[in-house]
Design a protein around this motif. Structure first.
Motif, short mmCIF file in Angstrom:
data_model
loop_
_atom_site.label_atom_id
_atom_site.label_comp_id
_atom_site.label_asym_id
_atom_site.label_seq_id
_atom_site.Cartn_x
_atom_site.Cartn_y
_atom_site.Cartn_z
N ALA A 343 -9.94 -2.74 -0.31
CA ALA A 343 -10.70 -1.49 -0.21
C ALA A 343 -11.89 -1.66 0.72
CB ALA A 343 -11.18 -1.07 -1.61
N LYS A 344 -12.32 -0.56 1.25
CA LYS A 344 -13.55 -0.55 2.03
C LYS A 344 -14.25 0.78 1.76
CE LYS A 344 -11.37 1.43 6.17
NZ LYS A 344 -11.17 1.29 7.62
N ILE A 345 -15.56 0.77 1.96
CA ILE A 345 -16.34 1.97 1.74
C ILE A 345 -16.84 2.48 3.08
CG2 ILE A 345 -18.33 2.96 0.56
CD1 ILE A 345 -16.17 2.01 -1.31
N GLU A 346 -16.50 3.72 3.37
CA GLU A 346 -16.94 4.32 4.62
C GLU A 346 -18.20 5.14 4.37
OE1 GLU A 346 -13.77 6.51 6.28
OE2 GLU A 346 -12.35 4.83 6.28
N PRO A 347 -19.17 5.10 5.28
CA PRO A 347 -20.43 5.82 5.09
C PRO A 347 -20.19 7.30 4.83
CG PRO A 347 -20.57 4.33 6.96
CD PRO A 347 -19.14 4.35 6.54
N GLY A 348 -20.82 7.79 3.74
CA GLY A 348 -20.73 9.21 3.44
C GLY A 348 -19.41 9.63 2.85
N GLN A 349 -18.49 8.71 2.57
CA GLN A 349 -17.19 9.07 2.03
C GLN A 349 -16.90 8.25 0.79
OE1 GLN A 349 -14.11 8.91 4.97
NE2 GLN A 349 -15.42 9.68 6.60
N GLY A 350 -15.78 8.56 0.15
CA GLY A 350 -15.37 7.78 -1.01
C GLY A 350 -14.73 6.49 -0.58
N ALA A 351 -14.25 5.75 -1.59
CA ALA A 351 -13.60 4.48 -1.29
C ALA A 351 -12.27 4.71 -0.60
CB ALA A 351 -13.39 3.71 -2.59
N THR A 352 -11.90 3.79 0.28
CA THR A 352 -10.61 3.85 0.97
C THR A 352 -9.85 2.56 0.66
OG1 THR A 352 -11.50 5.21 2.75
CG2 THR A 352 -9.46 4.03 3.20
N PHE A 353 -8.63 2.70 0.17
CA PHE A 353 -7.84 1.54 -0.24
C PHE A 353 -6.59 1.44 0.62
CE2 PHE A 353 -10.45 2.59 -3.80
CZ PHE A 353 -10.76 1.38 -4.39
N GLN A 354 -6.23 0.20 0.95
CA GLN A 354 -5.00 -0.10 1.67
C GLN A 354 -4.11 -0.89 0.72
OE1 GLN A 354 -4.70 1.00 4.84
NE2 GLN A 354 -6.83 1.71 5.01
N ILE A 355 -2.96 -0.32 0.31
CA ILE A 355 -2.13 -0.99 -0.68
C ILE A 355 -0.66 -0.94 -0.28
CG2 ILE A 355 -3.73 -0.29 -2.52
CD1 ILE A 355 -1.49 1.66 -3.45
N SER A 356 0.11 -1.76 -0.96
CA SER A 356 1.56 -1.66 -0.92
C SER A 356 2.03 -1.64 -2.36
CB SER A 356 2.19 -2.83 -0.16
OG SER A 356 3.61 -2.80 -0.33
N ALA A 357 2.32 -0.47 -2.89
CA ALA A 357 2.76 -0.36 -4.28
C ALA A 357 4.09 -1.08 -4.49
CB ALA A 357 2.88 1.11 -4.68
N ALA A 358 4.94 -1.08 -3.48
CA ALA A 358 6.25 -1.73 -3.61
C ALA A 358 6.12 -3.23 -3.79
CB ALA A 358 7.11 -1.41 -2.39
N GLN A 359 5.11 -3.84 -3.13
CA GLN A 359 4.93 -5.29 -3.20
C GLN A 359 3.74 -5.70 -4.07
OE1 GLN A 359 4.86 -7.10 0.64
NE2 GLN A 359 6.88 -6.32 1.24
N GLY A 360 2.99 -4.71 -4.62
CA GLY A 360 1.85 -5.03 -5.47
C GLY A 360 0.62 -5.47 -4.73
N VAL A 361 0.60 -5.27 -3.41
CA VAL A 361 -0.53 -5.70 -2.60
C VAL A 361 -1.68 -4.71 -2.76
CG1 VAL A 361 -1.35 -6.15 -0.27
CG2 VAL A 361 0.97 -6.84 -0.95
N GLY A 362 -2.89 -5.23 -3.01
CA GLY A 362 -4.08 -4.39 -3.11
C GLY A 362 -4.24 -3.70 -4.45
N ILE A 363 -3.30 -3.87 -5.38
CA ILE A 363 -3.37 -3.18 -6.66
C ILE A 363 -4.50 -3.74 -7.52
CG2 ILE A 363 -2.12 -2.60 -8.78
CD1 ILE A 363 -1.15 -1.18 -6.25
N SER A 364 -4.66 -5.06 -7.52
CA SER A 364 -5.72 -5.67 -8.33
C SER A 364 -7.10 -5.17 -7.91
CB SER A 364 -5.66 -7.19 -8.24
OG SER A 364 -5.81 -7.63 -6.90
N GLU A 365 -7.31 -5.03 -6.58
CA GLU A 365 -8.59 -4.50 -6.10
C GLU A 365 -8.80 -3.06 -6.57
OE1 GLU A 365 -7.31 -7.63 -3.09
OE2 GLU A 365 -6.36 -6.03 -4.27
N LEU A 366 -7.72 -2.28 -6.56
CA LEU A 366 -7.82 -0.90 -7.01
C LEU A 366 -8.17 -0.83 -8.49
CD1 LEU A 366 -7.49 2.13 -6.51
CD2 LEU A 366 -5.03 1.86 -6.89
N VAL A 367 -7.55 -1.68 -9.31
CA VAL A 367 -7.82 -1.69 -10.75
C VAL A 367 -9.26 -2.09 -11.02
CG1 VAL A 367 -7.26 -2.84 -12.92
CG2 VAL A 367 -5.42 -2.09 -11.40
N VAL A 368 -9.76 -3.10 -10.30
CA VAL A 368 -11.15 -3.52 -10.47
C VAL A 368 -12.10 -2.37 -10.12
CG1 VAL A 368 -12.95 -5.04 -9.59
CG2 VAL A 368 -10.70 -5.96 -10.16
N ALA A 369 -11.78 -1.68 -9.03
CA ALA A 369 -12.63 -0.55 -8.62
C ALA A 369 -12.60 0.57 -9.65
CB ALA A 369 -12.17 -0.03 -7.26
N LEU A 370 -11.44 0.82 -10.25
CA LEU A 370 -11.35 1.84 -11.30
C LEU A 370 -12.21 1.47 -12.50
CD1 LEU A 370 -7.53 2.71 -11.22
CD2 LEU A 370 -9.43 4.21 -10.56
N GLY A 371 -12.18 0.19 -12.88
CA GLY A 371 -13.02 -0.27 -13.98
C GLY A 371 -14.50 -0.10 -13.68
#
Length: 451
Positions: A343-371
């Motif tokens: 994930a990255k945070i862009e100025p003045g915007q919400g969080a932006t996440f780059q994931i691959s749901a099929a391969q589980g890439v980036g999901i852990s970062e998304l879950v941490v951010a949700l918490g």
């Protein structure tokens, strides 16, 4: 006999079958029920083994009895507990025997707790906390409810109300002795000082709570976006089970699918919605309508897109909603499928996440951010006093009354005293001690039978 004067009984443990079941009886005929079914009354608070028999002398069960004479009981009334074997047949036989006793009837939902409230065993904030504790799904819900049950808010409210009444008495004494020269001024000054200090305490309590009362219902997160971008795959990953059908065909998800998650003790409801697009299919149109509606009502929206579908946030029906951009299928953008993950945070915007749901890439970062979002959303749980919106509203009414009292203090002592009366009544309603019959009916109906 009035229903509130009748003796009530109910199962107070889990549904059968079980190893042991507890049936509670509360009311003036609890002792008579013991005599009729057990042949006598055991020593108070001493577990006693007895063969229970119905009115015809037929055995019901080999049980353990407990006797709590009022007012030293959970409800403030005479209470008997039957600890029986937890089969449906034993429970049915005991219920049938109790029902044959005159003026003994099954309890309504929440009736035991309501009797405890009416007999001064707990105030309304503690009764609400008990209901919250029973229905707690996560550890943080349990901890907040337990703090409420320990009387943190109730104790504060009683102290605040006592001080308001004392200030009101000073002002009214000044009115009574208005012809005594400097007496009114000597009474009004300490009263106003007390009111200012009270107002500051209540405002600090309101400001410090954040959205703690929302912890009961939890955070709602909607997964939304165009069709075929991997929304259903994402919710399956978050749920760690197959809750949604995954298909390469657009429009597979047509209804709203909800999953309850526990993220670091915070209750989170994740919603998978239909892909938002223009369609001629009337069923899918209804799914899109529901998707837009639920996304607009959610606390957070995960707007999922991929390399082919780049529909932007302008599709959202609520431009004020908190939206995170989630770009899925990054495994198709790079050789190893991990470029840009996270994930990255862009100025003045919400969080932006780059994931691959099929391969589980980036999901852990998304879950941490949700918490982390849930933690910031609900605010600090330590020393949290407010557990329900009703409590927050009545504290606001109390603070408003105190502010009005200070504003009119120089215009007439009678006006100031009246505003203090309004503030005191708001705290009385918070504790459930005045003018709350309709509120009581609503709150206690939400309890389970046997509580």
């Amino acid at each position: 006999m009035h229903p509130r004067e009748q003796t009530i009984f109910a199962l107070s443990s889990g549904r059968p079958p079980s190893a042991i079941a507890i049936v509670r009886v509360s009311g003036p005929l609890a002792k008579a029920a013991l005599e009729a079914l057990a042949g006598g009354v055991p020593q108070p608070r001493m577990a006693t083994r007895v063969l229970l028999q119905d009115c015809e002398g037929q055995g019901i069960d080999d049980a353990i009895l407990l006797w709590f004479p009022g007012p030293a009981s959970a409800t403030g009334e005479d209470v008997a507990e039957f600890h029986i074997h937890g089969s449906r047949a034993v429970q049915a036989a005991l219920f049938a025997a109790l029902s044959k006793l005159v003026n003994v009837r099954p309890a309504e939902p929440g009736e035991f707790t309501r009797r405890a409230f009416e007999n001064g065993k707990l105030d309304l904030t503690e009764a609400e906390a008990l209901d919250d504790l029973i229905h707690a799904d996560t550890d943080r819900q349990r901890r907040q409810a337990l703090r409420q049950l320990q009387g943190l808010l109730g104790d504060k409210a009683r102290d605040w109300r006592k001080r308001i009444i004392e200030a009101q008495a000073l002002i009214e004494a000044g009115i009574d002795f208005s012809d005594e020269g400097d007496v009114p001024a000597e009474l009004i000054a300490p009263a106003l000082a007390t009111i200012k200090a009270l107002l500051r305490e209540i405002e600090e309590t309101l400001a410090a709570q954040g959205r703690s009362e929302r912890l009961r219902d939890g955070l709602t997160v909607a997964i939304s976006g165009p069709p075929n971008v991997g929304k259903s795959t994402l919710i399956n990953l978050l749920a760690r089970r197959e809750v949604a059908i995954v298909s390469p065909h657009a429009g597979t998800t047509r209804d709203v699918i909800e999953v309850q998650l526990d993220l670091d003790g915070y209750p989170v409801t994740v919603i998978d919605t239909a892909g938002i697009r223009d369609t001629e299919d009337p069923v899918e149109q209804e799914g899109v309508r529901r998707a837009r509606s639920r996304a607009a009502e959610s606390d957070l929206v995960l707007w999922v897109t991929d390399g082919e579908h780049k529909t932007g946030r302008n599709e959202m029906t609520n431009p004020a909603a908190v939206v995170w951009a989630v770009r899925n299928k990054i495994d198709l953008d790079s050789v190893d499928g991990r470029a840009g993950a996270g994930a990255k945070i862009e100025p003045g915007q919400g969080a932006t996440f780059q994931i691959s749901a099929a391969q589980g890439v980036g999901i852990s970062e998304l879950v941490v951010a949700l918490g982390a979002f849930a933690r910031d959303y609900f605010g600090s749980e330590e020393d949290s006093l407010i557990g329900r919106e009703r409590q927050r509203r009545l504290l606001h009414e109390t603070a408003d009354g105190l502010r009005r009292c200070l504003a009119v203090a120089g215009q007439g002592d009678e006006l100031a005293a009246e505003e203090l009366r309004v503030a005191s009544q708001a705290l009385g309603r918070l504790l459930g001690r005045i003018d709350v019959e309709d509120i009581l009916d609503k709150i206690f109906r939400e309890f389970c039978i046997g509580k």
